[in-house]
Design a protein around this motif. Structure first.
Motif, PDB file in Angstrom:
ATOM      1  N   GLU A 118      35.447  51.273  49.851  1.00  0.00           N
ATOM      2  CA  GLU A 118      34.524  50.604  49.826  1.00  0.00           C
ATOM      3  C   GLU A 118      33.806  50.975  49.150  1.00  0.00           C
ATOM      4  OE1 GLU A 118      31.226  48.838  53.356  1.00  0.00           O
ATOM      5  OE2 GLU A 118      32.285  50.367  53.685  1.00  0.00           O
ATOM      6  N   ARG A 119      33.418  48.983  48.447  1.00  0.00           N
ATOM      7  CA  ARG A 119      32.511  48.805  47.638  1.00  0.00           C
ATOM      8  C   ARG A 119      31.161  48.766  48.550  1.00  0.00           C
ATOM      9  NH1 ARG A 119      29.917  44.934  45.085  1.00  0.00           N
ATOM     10  NH2 ARG A 119      29.292  44.938  42.903  1.00  0.00           N
ATOM     11  N   THR A 120      30.028  49.079  48.287  1.00  0.00           N
ATOM     12  CA  THR A 120      29.093  49.585  49.040  1.00  0.00           C
ATOM     13  C   THR A 120      27.507  48.783  48.297  1.00  0.00           C
ATOM     14  OG1 THR A 120      28.140  51.334  48.470  1.00  0.00           O
ATOM     15  CG2 THR A 120      29.733  51.847  50.596  1.00  0.00           C
ATOM     16  N   GLY A 121      27.546  48.999  46.888  1.00  0.00           N
ATOM     17  CA  GLY A 121      26.975  48.528  45.972  1.00  0.00           C
ATOM     18  C   GLY A 121      25.614  49.579  45.514  1.00  0.00           C
ATOM     19  N   LYS A 122      25.596  50.849  46.400  1.00  0.00           N
ATOM     20  CA  LYS A 122      25.215  51.068  46.296  1.00  0.00           C
ATOM     21  C   LYS A 122      25.364  53.217  45.742  1.00  0.00           C
ATOM     22  CE  LYS A 122      22.133  49.036  50.318  1.00  0.00           C
ATOM     23  NZ  LYS A 122      21.923  49.923  51.505  1.00  0.00           N
ATOM     24  N   TYR A 123      24.490  53.715  45.395  1.00  0.00           N
ATOM     25  CA  TYR A 123      24.789  55.180  44.977  1.00  0.00           C
ATOM     26  C   TYR A 123      24.004  55.448  44.417  1.00  0.00           C
ATOM     27  CZ  TYR A 123      24.126  53.794  40.187  1.00  0.00           C
ATOM     28  OH  TYR A 123      23.653  52.612  39.010  1.00  0.00           O
ATOM     29  N   SER A 132      33.583  55.944  46.283  1.00  0.00           N
ATOM     30  CA  SER A 132      34.917  54.904  45.835  1.00  0.00           C
ATOM     31  C   SER A 132      34.804  54.879  44.453  1.00  0.00           C
ATOM     32  CB  SER A 132      34.672  53.784  46.846  1.00  0.00           C
ATOM     33  OG  SER A 132      33.465  52.613  46.193  1.00  0.00           O
ATOM     34  N   TYR A 133      35.483  54.132  44.279  1.00  0.00           N
ATOM     35  CA  TYR A 133      36.062  53.304  42.629  1.00  0.00           C
ATOM     36  C   TYR A 133      34.897  52.626  42.418  1.00  0.00           C
ATOM     37  CZ  TYR A 133      40.472  56.880  41.525  1.00  0.00           C
ATOM     38  OH  TYR A 133      41.261  57.727  41.631  1.00  0.00           O
ATOM     39  N   ALA A 134      35.109  51.749  43.096  1.00  0.00           N
ATOM     40  CA  ALA A 134      34.039  50.951  43.368  1.00  0.00           C
ATOM     41  C   ALA A 134      32.311  50.839  42.814  1.00  0.00           C
ATOM     42  CB  ALA A 134      34.257  50.142  44.532  1.00  0.00           C
ATOM     43  N   ASP A 135      32.524  51.803  43.781  1.00  0.00           N
ATOM     44  CA  ASP A 135      30.868  51.628  43.540  1.00  0.00           C
ATOM     45  C   ASP A 135      30.878  53.108  42.457  1.00  0.00           C
ATOM     46  OD1 ASP A 135      29.675  51.002  45.773  1.00  0.00           O
ATOM     47  OD2 ASP A 135      30.169  52.291  46.897  1.00  0.00           O
ATOM     48  N   TYR A 136      31.646  53.501  42.033  1.00  0.00           N
ATOM     49  CA  TYR A 136      31.868  53.825  40.829  1.00  0.00           C
ATOM     50  C   TYR A 136      31.414  53.420  39.097  1.00  0.00           C
ATOM     51  CZ  TYR A 136      33.516  57.570  36.309  1.00  0.00           C
ATOM     52  OH  TYR A 136      33.306  57.574  35.429  1.00  0.00           O
ATOM     53  N   ALA A 137      32.463  51.950  39.563  1.00  0.00           N
ATOM     54  CA  ALA A 137      31.806  51.192  38.143  1.00  0.00           C
ATOM     55  C   ALA A 137      30.807  50.053  38.712  1.00  0.00           C
ATOM     56  CB  ALA A 137      33.214  49.983  38.613  1.00  0.00           C
ATOM     57  N   ILE A 138      30.161  50.277  39.450  1.00  0.00           N
ATOM     58  CA  ILE A 138      28.788  49.563  39.801  1.00  0.00           C
ATOM     59  C   ILE A 138      28.129  50.699  38.795  1.00  0.00           C
ATOM     60  CG2 ILE A 138      26.759  49.244  41.114  1.00  0.00           C
ATOM     61  CD1 ILE A 138      28.714  48.565  42.996  1.00  0.00           C
ATOM     62  N   ALA A 139      27.947  51.837  39.225  1.00  0.00           N
ATOM     63  CA  ALA A 139      27.562  52.584  37.807  1.00  0.00           C
ATOM     64  C   ALA A 139      27.506  52.981  36.693  1.00  0.00           C
ATOM     65  CB  ALA A 139      27.443  54.758  38.651  1.00  0.00           C
ATOM     66  N   MET A 140      28.946  52.668  36.631  1.00  0.00           N
ATOM     67  CA  MET A 140      29.471  52.924  35.091  1.00  0.00           C
ATOM     68  C   MET A 140      28.750  51.611  34.393  1.00  0.00           C
ATOM     69  SD  MET A 140      31.065  54.396  32.674  1.00  0.00           S
ATOM     70  CE  MET A 140      32.226  55.275  33.111  1.00  0.00           C
ATOM     71  N   ILE A 141      28.818  50.129  34.856  1.00  0.00           N
ATOM     72  CA  ILE A 141      28.123  49.750  34.556  1.00  0.00           C
ATOM     73  C   ILE A 141      26.492  49.673  33.849  1.00  0.00           C
ATOM     74  CG2 ILE A 141      27.866  46.817  34.718  1.00  0.00           C
ATOM     75  CD1 ILE A 141      30.647  47.628  32.887  1.00  0.00           C
ATOM     76  N   ASP A 142      25.647  49.824  35.252  1.00  0.00           N
ATOM     77  CA  ASP A 142      24.620  50.254  35.277  1.00  0.00           C
ATOM     78  C   ASP A 142      24.297  51.020  34.059  1.00  0.00           C
ATOM     79  OD1 ASP A 142      23.971  48.558  37.367  1.00  0.00           O
ATOM     80  OD2 ASP A 142      24.094  50.202  38.388  1.00  0.00           O
TER      81      ASP A 142
END
Length: 209
Positions: free
Chosen positions: A159-164, A182-192
């Protein structure tokens, strides 16, 4: 900001491209075949065919190259080294999608997850390849690299939770005592991290909340 994602058609790469586009970044997909991402700009090349001219004018390169068989895992450190060599002395940053096996489990940083965990024998070449990529990157003092380790349970369809939770060299657990993202939350962290540029020449790690 202008970024390029190598292996953009992969599961991690595609979500990183998507996250970057959603943040208004100028994203180039670097892929071996047909561009299957939403990026308008694409370079159709194998990672080892990429040259300095391909990377000119970019702010960040994301190395999302993966491999999972004993015959191909050497590609993981080889790709990281190839890109690092192209970026020697350049302002362009290199962010690498890493592994969790190299995270330390003690304050002295003498034991890693791989040292204290019993993994299936077939998984060891993958863990060793990611460890080598990190070890090699640490030797580049003229490359602006950042190695981003996911949690131990790296869920492609999570799931993409938007938090990490952001960590460093040591394995961290979430509020449930789990090492998962999740890969989706990891992607958020990478772009951050791409946006902030806060951890140059460092390894960071991320886990779900």
């Amino acid at each position: 900001m202008k970024i390029a994602v190598v292996a953009a058609n992969g599961k991690a790469g595609r979500l990183i491209v998507e996250e970057g586009l959603n943040r208004g970044m100028d994203v180039t997909a670097i892929v071996r075949g047909e561009n299957k991402t939403r990026a308008n700009d694409a370079i159709i090349k194998d990672v080892f065919e990429i040259n300095k001219e391909d990377l000119a004018g970019l702010d960040v390169i994301v190395d999302a190259v993966g491999a999972w068989t004993p015959e191909t895992v050497h590609i993981v450190p080889d790709a990281a080294n190839h890109l690092a060599n192209l970026l020697k002395g350049a302002d362009t940053r290199l962010l690498v999608v890493g592994g969790a096996g190299s995270l330390f489990v003690n304050p002295e940083h003498t034991k890693t997850v791989a040292d204290v965990t019993t993994f299936p024998e077939e998984a060891m070449p993958v863990l060793n390849a990611h460890q080598k990529a990190l070890d090699d990157l640490r030797k580049y003092d003229d490359v602006n690299w950042t190695y981003v380790s996911p949690a131990g349970d790296f869920q492609a369809d999570g799931e993409r939770t938007g938090k990490y939770i952001l960590g460093g060299e040591e394995l961290i657990l979430n509020s449930k005592g789990e090492s998962v993202i999740s890969y989706a939350d990891y992607a958020i962290a990478m772009i951050d991290e791409i946006e902030s540029g806060s951890h140059i020449k460092e390894r960071i790690s991320v886990v779900s909340e």
